[in-house]
Design a protein around this motif. Structure first.
Motif, PDB file in Angstrom:
ATOM      1  N   ALA A  65       0.735  -1.259  -0.029  1.00 32.65           N
ATOM      2  CA  ALA A  65       0.146   0.033   0.107  1.00 32.65           C
ATOM      3  C   ALA A  65       0.827   1.286  -0.010  1.00 32.65           C
ATOM      4  N   LYS A  66       2.032   1.200   0.820  1.00 35.18           N
ATOM      5  CA  LYS A  66       2.867   2.320   0.735  1.00 35.18           C
ATOM      6  C   LYS A  66       3.601   2.835  -0.537  1.00 35.18           C
ATOM      7  N   GLU A  88       2.323   1.371  -3.409  1.00 41.67           N
ATOM      8  CA  GLU A  88       1.358   2.074  -4.430  1.00 41.67           C
ATOM      9  C   GLU A  88       1.061   3.596  -4.439  1.00 41.67           C
ATOM     10  N   ALA A  89       1.161   3.864  -3.120  1.00 37.55           N
ATOM     11  CA  ALA A  89       0.870   5.506  -2.910  1.00 37.55           C
ATOM     12  C   ALA A  89       2.087   6.340  -3.565  1.00 37.55           C
ATOM     13  N   LEU A  90       3.291   5.820  -3.254  1.00 36.72           N
ATOM     14  CA  LEU A  90       4.561   6.384  -3.820  1.00 36.72           C
ATOM     15  C   LEU A  90       4.380   6.351  -5.366  1.00 36.72           C
ATOM     16  N   CYS A  91       3.911   5.210  -5.814  1.00 37.95           N
ATOM     17  CA  CYS A  91       4.019   5.088  -7.469  1.00 37.95           C
ATOM     18  C   CYS A  91       2.853   6.045  -8.124  1.00 37.95           C
ATOM     19  N   LYS A  92       1.765   6.052  -7.324  1.00 34.15           N
ATOM     20  CA  LYS A  92       0.833   7.050  -8.030  1.00 34.15           C
ATOM     21  C   LYS A  92       1.256   8.590  -7.924  1.00 34.15           C
ATOM     22  N   GLU A  93       1.756   8.947  -6.876  1.00 30.75           N
ATOM     23  CA  GLU A  93       2.432  10.099  -6.652  1.00 30.75           C
ATOM     24  C   GLU A  93       3.444  10.319  -7.667  1.00 30.75           C
ATOM     25  N   GLU A 108       1.928  11.215 -11.038  1.00 30.44           N
ATOM     26  CA  GLU A 108       1.296  12.489 -11.243  1.00 30.44           C
ATOM     27  C   GLU A 108       2.365  13.720 -11.476  1.00 30.44           C
ATOM     28  N   SER A 164       3.093   2.051 -11.032  1.00 32.01           N
ATOM     29  CA  SER A 164       1.768   1.395 -10.622  1.00 32.01           C
ATOM     30  C   SER A 164       0.818   0.682 -11.523  1.00 32.01           C
TER      31      SER A 164
END
Length: 159
Positions: free
Chosen positions: A30-31, A33-38, A41, A52
């Protein structure tokens, strides 16, 4: 690493530790995935990369989820083991399948490379007339192409 370690623990009938390892894996996923989405963007020259959306990342998420569900289901029906509070330690030093690395050593300097030889490579002492001037582009004259008409009689026969 925690996901695959959890699968190994499940295969060796340590279901409680496998569940804890997979929960730890889910937390780190989950951590990540959040970094990959950030990262996907952010503005800049590397915006075409979407970590991601890569196949490995997508497969890993479903693998973690499915293996955790399997472990919890089997622990409820078969093993009845307690889930430890702390995640099991990963063995970071591989003890199989790898060759020992050979330490790198720089080779000894050749006797020909002396300070005088190295000083001879001074680029500030190059000749001044060494600058090459670019040639102006020459105009390309169009060529007349021959007029080729399609012929029906090519001499080929199908028998």
């Amino acid at each position: 690493a925690y996901c695959y370690h959890g699968q190994t623990l499940l295969a060796s009938d340590k279901c409680g530790e496998a569940i804890r390892s997979l929960q730890e894996s889910e937390k780190f996923f989950a951590k990540a995935e959040a970094l990959c989405k950030e990262y996907g963007e952010t503005k800049g020259p590397g915006t075409t990369a979407k970590p991601s959306g890569h196949l490995f990342f997508r497969k890993l998420g479903s693998l973690i989820k499915n293996t955790l569900e399997k472990c919890q289901r089997e622990n409820g029906f078969i093993y009845f083991q307690k889930v430890p509070a702390e995640a099991p330690q990963l063995e970071l030093k591989a003890n199989y399948g790898l060759v020992e690395p050979v330490p790198f050593e720089f080779p000894a300097l050749n006797v020909h490379w002396t300070p005088e030889t190295l000083a001879a490579f001074d680029l500030t002492k190059r000749p001044k007339d060494d600058t090459a001037k670019p040639k102006p582009d020459e105009e390309v004259k169009p060529l007349k192409e021959p007029d080729i008409k399609p012929q029906k009689d090519s001499g080929c026969q199908i028998s």
